[in-house]
Design a protein around this motif. Structure first.
Motif, PDB file in Angstrom:
ATOM      1  N   ALA A  78      -3.965   7.353   5.121  1.00  0.00           N
ATOM      2  CA  ALA A  78      -3.736   6.077   5.401  1.00  0.00           C
ATOM      3  C   ALA A  78      -4.872   5.737   6.763  1.00  0.00           C
ATOM      4  N   ARG A  79      -5.192   6.290   7.533  1.00  0.00           N
ATOM      5  CA  ARG A  79      -6.186   6.071   8.542  1.00  0.00           C
ATOM      6  C   ARG A  79      -7.501   5.747   8.074  1.00  0.00           C
ATOM      7  N   HIS A  80      -7.730   6.707   6.915  1.00  0.00           N
ATOM      8  CA  HIS A  80      -9.197   6.786   6.412  1.00  0.00           C
ATOM      9  C   HIS A  80      -9.241   5.854   5.046  1.00  0.00           C
ATOM     10  N   SER A  81      -8.211   5.553   4.749  1.00  0.00           N
ATOM     11  CA  SER A  81      -8.383   4.459   3.356  1.00  0.00           C
ATOM     12  C   SER A  81      -7.974   3.144   3.719  1.00  0.00           C
ATOM     13  N   GLY A  82      -7.571   2.622   5.031  1.00  0.00           N
ATOM     14  CA  GLY A  82      -7.111   1.381   5.242  1.00  0.00           C
ATOM     15  C   GLY A  82      -7.809   0.258   4.827  1.00  0.00           C
ATOM     16  N   ARG A  83      -8.985   0.298   4.805  1.00  0.00           N
ATOM     17  CA  ARG A  83     -10.014  -0.914   4.476  1.00  0.00           C
ATOM     18  C   ARG A  83     -10.372  -0.977   2.829  1.00  0.00           C
ATOM     19  N   LYS A  84     -10.034   0.149   2.324  1.00  0.00           N
ATOM     20  CA  LYS A  84     -10.499   0.238   0.658  1.00  0.00           C
ATOM     21  C   LYS A  84      -9.494  -0.421  -0.046  1.00  0.00           C
ATOM     22  N   GLN A  85      -8.343  -0.991   0.149  1.00  0.00           N
ATOM     23  CA  GLN A  85      -7.431  -1.723  -0.768  1.00  0.00           C
ATOM     24  C   GLN A  85      -7.212  -0.967  -1.834  1.00  0.00           C
ATOM     25  N   LEU A  86      -6.591   0.230  -1.760  1.00  0.00           N
ATOM     26  CA  LEU A  86      -6.126   1.041  -2.715  1.00  0.00           C
ATOM     27  C   LEU A  86      -4.958   0.565  -3.549  1.00  0.00           C
ATOM     28  N   ARG A  87      -4.839   0.696  -5.003  1.00  0.00           N
ATOM     29  CA  ARG A  87      -3.953   0.320  -5.745  1.00  0.00           C
ATOM     30  C   ARG A  87      -2.888   1.144  -5.910  1.00  0.00           C
ATOM     31  N   LEU A  88      -1.693   0.487  -6.367  1.00  0.00           N
ATOM     32  CA  LEU A  88      -0.419   1.380  -6.593  1.00  0.00           C
ATOM     33  C   LEU A  88      -0.770   2.410  -7.792  1.00  0.00           C
ATOM     34  N   ALA A  89      -0.077   3.394  -7.720  1.00  0.00           N
ATOM     35  CA  ALA A  89       0.074   4.096  -9.003  1.00  0.00           C
ATOM     36  C   ALA A  89       0.278   3.604 -10.371  1.00  0.00           C
ATOM     37  N   PHE A  90      -0.300   3.553 -11.470  1.00  0.00           N
ATOM     38  CA  PHE A  90      -0.263   3.066 -12.684  1.00  0.00           C
ATOM     39  C   PHE A  90      -0.352   1.568 -12.666  1.00  0.00           C
ATOM     40  N   ALA A  91      -1.444   1.012 -11.718  1.00  0.00           N
ATOM     41  CA  ALA A  91      -1.740  -0.511 -11.667  1.00  0.00           C
ATOM     42  C   ALA A  91      -2.902  -0.727 -12.982  1.00  0.00           C
ATOM     43  N   ASN A  92      -2.333  -1.769 -13.516  1.00  0.00           N
ATOM     44  CA  ASN A  92      -3.443  -2.057 -14.424  1.00  0.00           C
ATOM     45  C   ASN A  92      -4.691  -2.920 -14.067  1.00  0.00           C
ATOM     46  N   ASP A  93      -4.526  -3.182 -12.721  1.00  0.00           N
ATOM     47  CA  ASP A  93      -5.742  -3.921 -12.064  1.00  0.00           C
ATOM     48  C   ASP A  93      -6.572  -3.036 -11.451  1.00  0.00           C
ATOM     49  N   PHE A  94      -6.796  -1.767 -11.815  1.00  0.00           N
ATOM     50  CA  PHE A  94      -7.489  -0.763 -11.032  1.00  0.00           C
ATOM     51  C   PHE A  94      -9.064  -1.068 -10.858  1.00  0.00           C
ATOM     52  N   GLU A  95      -9.172  -1.107  -9.643  1.00  0.00           N
ATOM     53  CA  GLU A  95     -10.720  -1.541  -8.897  1.00  0.00           C
ATOM     54  C   GLU A  95     -10.831  -0.792  -7.957  1.00  0.00           C
ATOM     55  N   THR A  96     -12.058  -0.384  -7.236  1.00  0.00           N
ATOM     56  CA  THR A  96     -12.100   0.114  -6.115  1.00  0.00           C
ATOM     57  C   THR A  96     -13.560  -0.337  -5.469  1.00  0.00           C
ATOM     58  N   SER A  97     -13.572  -0.535  -4.287  1.00  0.00           N
ATOM     59  CA  SER A  97     -14.590  -0.858  -3.377  1.00  0.00           C
ATOM     60  C   SER A  97     -15.286   0.317  -2.877  1.00  0.00           C
ATOM     61  N   GLY A  98     -15.066   1.442  -3.457  1.00  0.00           N
ATOM     62  CA  GLY A  98     -15.920   2.626  -3.055  1.00  0.00           C
ATOM     63  C   GLY A  98     -15.255   3.842  -3.198  1.00  0.00           C
ATOM     64  N   ILE A  99     -15.638   4.990  -2.966  1.00  0.00           N
ATOM     65  CA  ILE A  99     -15.238   6.198  -3.115  1.00  0.00           C
ATOM     66  C   ILE A  99     -14.774   6.602  -1.602  1.00  0.00           C
ATOM     67  N   ILE A 100     -13.862   6.978  -1.196  1.00  0.00           N
ATOM     68  CA  ILE A 100     -13.595   7.594   0.305  1.00  0.00           C
ATOM     69  C   ILE A 100     -13.641   9.044  -0.038  1.00  0.00           C
ATOM     70  N   THR A 101     -14.570   9.635   1.283  1.00  0.00           N
ATOM     71  CA  THR A 101     -14.973  10.898   1.294  1.00  0.00           C
ATOM     72  C   THR A 101     -14.713  11.504   2.726  1.00  0.00           C
ATOM     73  N   SER A 102     -13.906  10.677   3.361  1.00  0.00           N
ATOM     74  CA  SER A 102     -13.849  11.179   4.960  1.00  0.00           C
ATOM     75  C   SER A 102     -12.233  11.506   4.709  1.00  0.00           C
ATOM     76  N   GLY A 103     -12.098  11.981   5.917  1.00  0.00           N
ATOM     77  CA  GLY A 103     -10.697  12.566   6.375  1.00  0.00           C
ATOM     78  C   GLY A 103      -9.806  13.594   5.342  1.00  0.00           C
ATOM     79  N   PRO A 104      -9.021  13.503   4.882  1.00  0.00           N
ATOM     80  CA  PRO A 104      -8.594  14.536   3.922  1.00  0.00           C
ATOM     81  C   PRO A 104      -9.237  14.364   2.642  1.00  0.00           C
TER      82      PRO A 104
END
Length: 183
Positions: A78-104
């Motif tokens: 959660a600390r490493h993804s806070g700004r990424k606006q992650l979607r819920l599982a099975f969301a139809n509106d899946f989009e991402t503002s980038g790939i997270i490669t830090s933290g876990p």
């Protein structure tokens, strides 16, 4: 006494992930798959609470340690993804503002799912009850399926090339270092 501590730890974790569903993850509407996850989760946590507060847990110290690990992975993610606006599982509106490669994400591609799997494994192990085992098995299948769907979306999305490179160097649910040591 340890049963109560373990029960309260499980309840705290469950409340944290329930709150994160509304506060940390972002989707236009609540996907149907999330209704199934929520229903199974309520059944699973109710069964665990019954054993923690009314009956006896198996190996409560080990279960408490597993819950602590699940909690730590979730908070770390959660600390490493806070700004990424992650979607819920099975969301139809899946989009991402980038790939997270830090933290876990440096070690595994789906740390939230890993956290959930560890928690539900702890619940199933702690009760040993058939209901807990069914909930764990069902949620494991659902989480793996959802993670695979997300992988397809990421591979063919705006950051597909970067994701494919990242995917080759990072484990799905286990760190690649662990996978390389397996026979």
């Amino acid at each position: 006494m340890i049963n109560f501590v373990t029960g309260f730890a499980a309840l705290a974790y469950f409340m944290m992930i329930a709150a994160a569903t509304k506060q940390h993850f972002n989707s236009d509407k609540y996907p149907m798959g999330m209704f199934l996850i929520s229903t199974l989760s309520l059944i699973g946590v109710s069964t665990f609470m019954a054993f923690a507060f009314l009956f006896t847990l198996r190996d409560p110290v080990i279960i408490l340690a597993l819950i602590a690990v699940a909690f730590a992975i979730f908070v770390w993610a959660a600390r490493h993804s806070g700004r990424k606006q992650l979607r819920l599982a099975f969301a139809n509106d899946f989009e991402t503002s980038g790939i997270i490669t830090s933290g876990p994400w440096r070690y595994i591609r789906h740390p939230f799912y890993v956290s959930y799997v560890i928690f539900w494994f702890a619940c199933a192990r702690g009760t040993g009850h058939v209901v807990s085992l069914i909930v764990f098995d069902a949620l494991l299948i659902i989480y793996v399926y959802s993670a695979l769907l997300e992988e397809v979306w990421l591979q063919y999305g705006d950051h597909g090339g970067s994701y494919l490179t990242y995917q080759q160097s990072t484990g799905f649910f286990l760190p690649t270092r662990v996978l390389k040591k397996l026979p």
